[in-house]
Design a protein around this motif. Structure first.
Motif, PDB file in Angstrom:
ATOM      1  N   ASP A 167       0.819  -1.219   0.000  1.00 23.26           N
ATOM      2  CA  ASP A 167       0.000   0.000   0.000  1.00 23.26           C
ATOM      3  C   ASP A 167       0.855   1.273   0.000  1.00 23.26           C
ATOM      4  O   ASP A 167       0.341   2.371   0.128  1.00 23.26           O
ATOM      5  N   LYS A 168       2.182   1.103  -0.142  1.00 19.85           N
ATOM      6  CA  LYS A 168       3.174   2.186  -0.256  1.00 19.85           C
ATOM      7  C   LYS A 168       3.496   2.861   1.076  1.00 19.85           C
ATOM      8  O   LYS A 168       4.188   3.872   1.107  1.00 19.85           O
ATOM      9  N   THR A 169       2.992   2.311   2.174  1.00 19.06           N
ATOM     10  CA  THR A 169       3.242   2.922   3.475  1.00 19.06           C
ATOM     11  C   THR A 169       4.126   2.042   4.335  1.00 19.06           C
ATOM     12  O   THR A 169       4.251   0.841   4.115  1.00 19.06           O
ATOM     13  N   ILE A 170       4.703   2.686   5.341  1.00 21.22           N
ATOM     14  CA  ILE A 170       5.451   2.012   6.393  1.00 21.22           C
ATOM     15  C   ILE A 170       4.758   2.404   7.692  1.00 21.22           C
ATOM     16  O   ILE A 170       4.482   3.588   7.920  1.00 21.22           O
ATOM     17  N   LYS A 171       4.471   1.428   8.523  1.00 21.97           N
ATOM     18  CA  LYS A 171       3.787   1.717   9.778  1.00 21.97           C
ATOM     19  C   LYS A 171       4.649   1.281  10.953  1.00 21.97           C
ATOM     20  O   LYS A 171       5.338   0.271  10.890  1.00 21.97           O
ATOM     21  N   THR A 225       2.435   6.474  10.685  1.00 18.28           N
ATOM     22  CA  THR A 225       2.485   5.988   9.310  1.00 18.28           C
ATOM     23  C   THR A 225       3.445   6.872   8.535  1.00 18.28           C
ATOM     24  O   THR A 225       3.322   8.097   8.552  1.00 18.28           O
ATOM     25  N   LEU A 226       4.411   6.241   7.889  1.00 15.58           N
ATOM     26  CA  LEU A 226       5.388   6.954   7.072  1.00 15.58           C
ATOM     27  C   LEU A 226       4.962   6.856   5.609  1.00 15.58           C
ATOM     28  O   LEU A 226       4.765   5.760   5.091  1.00 15.58           O
ATOM     29  N   ILE A 227       4.800   8.007   4.988  1.00 16.57           N
ATOM     30  CA  ILE A 227       4.363   8.070   3.592  1.00 16.57           C
ATOM     31  C   ILE A 227       5.442   8.776   2.790  1.00 16.57           C
ATOM     32  O   ILE A 227       5.928   9.827   3.187  1.00 16.57           O
ATOM     33  N   HIS A 284       6.961   6.696  -0.310  1.00 12.96           N
ATOM     34  CA  HIS A 284       7.275   5.848  -1.461  1.00 12.96           C
ATOM     35  C   HIS A 284       6.115   5.891  -2.460  1.00 12.96           C
ATOM     36  O   HIS A 284       4.961   6.084  -2.079  1.00 12.96           O
ATOM     37  N   ASN A 285       6.446   5.702  -3.734  1.00  7.80           N
ATOM     38  CA  ASN A 285       5.436   5.690  -4.793  1.00  7.80           C
ATOM     39  C   ASN A 285       5.080   4.283  -5.239  1.00  7.80           C
ATOM     40  O   ASN A 285       4.369   4.107  -6.221  1.00  7.80           O
ATOM     41  N   ASN A 286       5.609   3.283  -4.531  1.00  6.49           N
ATOM     42  CA  ASN A 286       5.315   1.895  -4.844  1.00  6.49           C
ATOM     43  C   ASN A 286       5.544   1.085  -3.566  1.00  6.49           C
ATOM     44  O   ASN A 286       5.814   1.650  -2.507  1.00  6.49           O
ATOM     45  N   THR A 287       5.487  -0.223  -3.668  1.00  8.86           N
ATOM     46  CA  THR A 287       5.598  -1.130  -2.529  1.00  8.86           C
ATOM     47  C   THR A 287       6.826  -0.851  -1.665  1.00  8.86           C
ATOM     48  O   THR A 287       7.938  -0.768  -2.179  1.00  8.86           O
TER      49      THR A 287
END
Length: 159
Positions: free
Chosen positions: A107-111, A123-125, A127-130
Motif C-alpha cells: 500500500d506504499k506505506t510504512i507503519k 504511518t510513514l508516507i 514511497h510511490n510503490n511497494t
C-alpha cells in the motif's frame, strides 16, 4: 525434503533450529531439522504469508497478503493479536530498539506499531510503490527500499 508446501515466500529459524515457513497458503509451517517432523502450527491468515520475524518475547510476528499482521504465541500457536491498518500485502517486518514493530506494505506505506497494544503509532508516507525492504542503522534510523527504485532514510520519531 518437505513436500507440498506451495510457493515459499519467507523462511526464518527459531531458537530451536526449527524452520518456520511462510507460503502462498494461509498457514505458517514448522519443520524440525533434527527429527524431520513437519506440521502446520500457525493458522488464521486469509492469504499467503510474506514476512516473518520473532520478537524478544519469543513471539512470532507474521505479515500476510490478507493485509494483516499477526502476533503468535510460539509454544501454543495461538494468535495473540491481529494488527489491521495496511490496505495491501505486508512484505517487510523489523523491530527497532524500542521494541516497536515496523511494517512495509504494497500500500506504499510504512507503519510503526506498539506491539503491546497493537496500536499504529505512526504511518510513514513517501514511497510511490511497494515498501519492500526495511533495515535500521546504528543511528536508529529506518532505511526503506521500495519498488519505486528509491531508498529512503527516515527519522522514526518525527517521520
Amino acid at each position: 525434503m518437505i513436500k507440498n508446501l506451495g510457493k515459499v515466500y519467507t523462511l526464518i529459524l527459531n531458537r530451536n533450529d526449527e524452520i518456520l515457513i511462510g507460503t502462498d497458503r494461509e498457514k505458517i509451517s514448522v519443520y524440525n531439522m533434527i527429527t524431520a517432523n513437519y506440521w502446520n502450527k500457525f493458522t488464521g491468515h486469509g492469504n499467503g504469508i510474506w514476512s516473518l520475524i520473532i520478537n524478544k518475547f519469543d513471539e512470532l510476528v507474521s505479515g500476510s497478503g490478507d493485509n494483516t499482521i499477526k502476533i503468535w504465541n510460539m509454544t501454543t500457536g495461538e494468535c495473540k493479536k491481529t494488527l489491521r491498518e495496511h490496505t495491501n500485502i505486508i512484505y517487510a517486518l523489523i523491530i527497532n530498539s524500542n521494541d516497536e514493530l515496523i511494517s512495509g506494505s504494497q500500500d506504499k506505506t510504512i507503519k510503526i506499531w506498539n506491539m503491546t497494544t497493537g496500536v499504529c503509532i505512526r504511518t510513514l508516507i513517501g514511497h510511490n510503490n511497494t515498501a519492500r525492504a526495511l533495515v535500521i542503522n546504528k543511528y536508529n534510523e529506518l532505511i526503506s527500499g521500495s519498488w519505486d527504485r528509491k531508498i529512503k532514510i527516515w527519522n522514526m520519531t518525527t517521520g
